[in-house]
Structure formats: C-alpha cells, structure tokens
Write an enzyme that holds these catalytic residues in place. Structure first.
Site, PDB file in Angstrom:
ATOM      1  N   LYS A   1     -29.031  17.672  -3.546  1.00 54.43           N
ATOM      2  CA  LYS A   1     -29.970  18.537  -4.265  1.00 54.43           C
ATOM      3  C   LYS A   1     -29.264  19.165  -5.447  1.00 54.43           C
ATOM      4  CE  LYS A   1     -28.159  22.738  -3.136  1.00 54.43           C
ATOM      5  NZ  LYS A   1     -27.645  23.708  -4.145  1.00 54.43           N
TER       6      LYS A   1
ATOM      7  N   ALA B   1     -19.328  20.976  -3.453  1.00 49.09           N
ATOM      8  CA  ALA B   1     -19.857  20.583  -4.753  1.00 49.09           C
ATOM      9  C   ALA B   1     -21.096  21.358  -5.177  1.00 49.09           C
ATOM     10  CB  ALA B   1     -20.170  19.085  -4.743  1.00 49.09           C
ATOM     11  N   GLY B   2     -21.715  22.112  -4.264  1.00 48.30           N
ATOM     12  CA  GLY B   2     -22.972  22.790  -4.597  1.00 48.30           C
ATOM     13  C   GLY B   2     -24.157  21.845  -4.619  1.00 48.30           C
TER      14      GLY B   2
ATOM     15  N   GLY C   1     -25.517  20.565  -1.615  1.00 48.75           N
ATOM     16  CA  GLY C   1     -26.236  20.641  -0.345  1.00 48.75           C
ATOM     17  C   GLY C   1     -25.941  19.508   0.608  1.00 48.75           C
ATOM     18  N   GLY C   2     -24.780  18.878   0.482  1.00 47.57           N
ATOM     19  CA  GLY C   2     -24.470  17.730   1.328  1.00 47.57           C
ATOM     20  C   GLY C   2     -24.491  18.053   2.811  1.00 47.57           C
ATOM     21  N   GLY C   3     -23.769  19.083   3.224  1.00 46.05           N
ATOM     22  CA  GLY C   3     -23.718  19.446   4.630  1.00 46.05           C
ATOM     23  C   GLY C   3     -25.066  19.890   5.168  1.00 46.05           C
TER      24      GLY C   3
ATOM     25  N   ASP D   1     -29.717  26.705   2.858  1.00 42.57           N
ATOM     26  CA  ASP D   1     -30.271  25.567   2.121  1.00 42.57           C
ATOM     27  C   ASP D   1     -31.027  24.591   3.011  1.00 42.57           C
ATOM     28  OD1 ASP D   1     -29.446  26.340  -0.379  1.00 42.57           O
ATOM     29  OD2 ASP D   1     -27.662  25.072  -0.418  1.00 42.57           O
TER      30      ASP D   1
END
Length: 296
Positions: free
Chosen positions: A14, A101-102, A104-106, A140
């Site tokens: 995202k 990275a900002g 929203g991977g996790g 998130d």
C-alpha cells in the site's frame, strides 16, 4: 461453502497518497487521516492446514522473523482463539515487499493469513469479525480486508471507501516505488513526530471534499502530503534530498507512510519513468529498490 486443501493469497503493498497526523490519543495511538491505496505489486502467501500442534511460517526472505512475533503467526493465533478450534496452519510467504518501508507489508501479510485461513475452513467467520481481528493486530491491518482506495481515520480502524467513480479514477494509475538501502522504524518515527507536536501535527480536519475533487479531476499532485516527511528527513537526509531533486525536475513524489519507501506519479508530468529511475539511482546508488507498478 467449498473447503480447500491449500490456498494462495495476493498480499498487496500500500501507499498513502496523503497522510496527516493530528495528535496523540488517550490510548497512546495517533489520530490520523489518510488516503490509502493498494498496489498490484505485493507478496504472495500460501496457506495450508497442518497436522501438528503449532503453526509454522516459511519465508523466501531469511531476514523476515519467523517466530511468534511475526504478524502472520499472531494472526493465526487470534483466528484460532476466535474460532475456538484447535486447528493449525503452515504458511509460505513469497516476500517481495521490503521491510521497514512504510508499504504495509507485515500488515497485509497478516490479513492475507486471516483471509486464507478463513477460506480454507469454508469461511466460518464473517467480514465484520475478520475486520475486528485485523484491528487488534495493527493499525494498518483493517484496510487490507478489502484493499480498496479509502479514507483511513482514527488510528486506522475507521475506513471510509471512496465512491465507485473516484475508485475508477485511481485504478490503473502508474506509480514508481523506490527505497534506499535502509529502513525507518515506525515506532521511532511516531515518537519523534510527537516530540515536536506543535510543528508536526495538523490540528484541523483535512478537507476530504477538496481532495476528492482533485482525484476526480485527475490532479493527484494536490493530494501529496505526509506528516512524517519533515521529521524522518531530519535524520535520514537522503530522503528529502532526493525528493527535492525529483520535485525540482517536475516529478510528483512523496514518502509513503513512515518511510523509507517513496513513490512517484509520472502520469501527471512529462518526465519519463526511465528518467526518474536515473535520478533515483544516481542519488541512492545501484542497490536501490525499484518497482514500476500501478494502483489496483
């Protein structure tokens, strides 16, 4: 409802086209307003039921923690507790989204796990329950239940989807993602944002109507604001230095979330993606993370 032996879920990245932090709440979280969109680029999570008394996570990236602190395994534990059934899962995560990275991977991985487990068992939990579980996992996370362009409010748990016309305006918009070879810790970013509250918080509510008019008109430059850019940029000077260089070249760009990933929207400018990449690589080196994708 069909029950599967194995299911593979796309876990999109995202970006925040706009992110305005208003202040710290009594519960310790921050009040914010954001326009969040999911990207075609992302991870892939495969979920299987496991004949054992514990969950297991395998990941293509050995740097990703695979212990109980991983959000995928926390999602499995929360799902099992809510289901009140001793069922365990095996997860294989094909990791493409960089960490810290900002993007929203996790959070997206955790929700992919919730949706995958639910589908494997014939969808015993409804969407409202999945949303509730997601909200407990992280701010998130609720967005990724539907992963449609939306205004995100509160600490992230209040989601107001854009109307169909505005979603259509955003769908397919090309976007370049790039990240230097360092990460930014989200907790650190929020702490330093709060340390200079009067400077960093936006006390007034964001005029969402004006921003929605910008989307309708296809002028996305007017959206681009991130409360974290100034704070994070004071420590990680490579970020504002490159973003300023791109903006001076006529590129609409911004940091996503608390960083360190940034993105550019080349559609509204005459600068070609190849030129943008040349500027990025010249500033951050050949090891830079770079992906050309689009809004889904």
């Amino acid at each position: 409802m069909q029950v599967f032996d194995e299911i593979t879920i796309h876990s999109p990245a995202k970006v925040n086209l706009m992110l305005s932090v208003h202040g710290r709440r009594p519960d310790g979280f921050h009040e914010l307003t954001s326009l969040m969109v999911a990207l075609k680029f992302g991870d892939t999570l495969t979920v299987r039921i496991r004949n054992a008394n514990e969950d297991v996570l395998r990941c293509s990236d050995p740097a990703v923690p695979s212990g109980a602190e991983n959000l995928v395994l926390r999602a499995a534990s929360a799902f099992r507790e809510r289901l009140e059934r001793s069922v365990y899962f095996e997860f294989h995560l094909e990791k493409r989204i960089p960490m810290g990275a900002g993007l929203g991977g996790g959070s997206g991985n955790a929700v992919a796990a919730l949706k995958g487990m639910n589908q494997l068992l014939g969808e015993p939990l409804n969407k409202e329950t999945l949303h509730e579980l997601a909200a407990k996992l992280g701010s998130d996370c609720p967005f990724f239940i539907d992963a449609k362009p939306a205004w995100i409010c509160g600490r992230g748990e209040r989601i107001e989807p854009l109307n169909a016309s505005l979603c259509e305006q955003l769908q397919g918009v090309p976007l370049m993602l790039f990240k230097p070879n360092f990460a930014v810790n989200t907790a650190w970013a929020f702490q330093h944002l709060a340390a200079n509250a009067s400077e960093n918080y936006r006390p007034e509510p964001v005029d969402t109507k004006g921003l929605e008019d910008s989307i309708q008109a296809g002028v996305l430059d007017n959206l681009l604001y991130n409360s974290f850019e100034a704070t994070v940029g004071k420590k990680y000077v490579a970020l504002p230095t490159l973003l300023d260089q791109l903006r001076n070249a006529g590129v609409a760009c911004m940091m996503s979330g608390s960083g360190s990933s940034c993105f550019a929207l080349p559609e509204s400018r005459s600068v070609a993606p190849k030129q943008i990449k040349e500027i990025v690589v010249d500033g951050w080196g050949e090891e830079v993370f770079w992906v050309e994708t689009s809004i889904c």
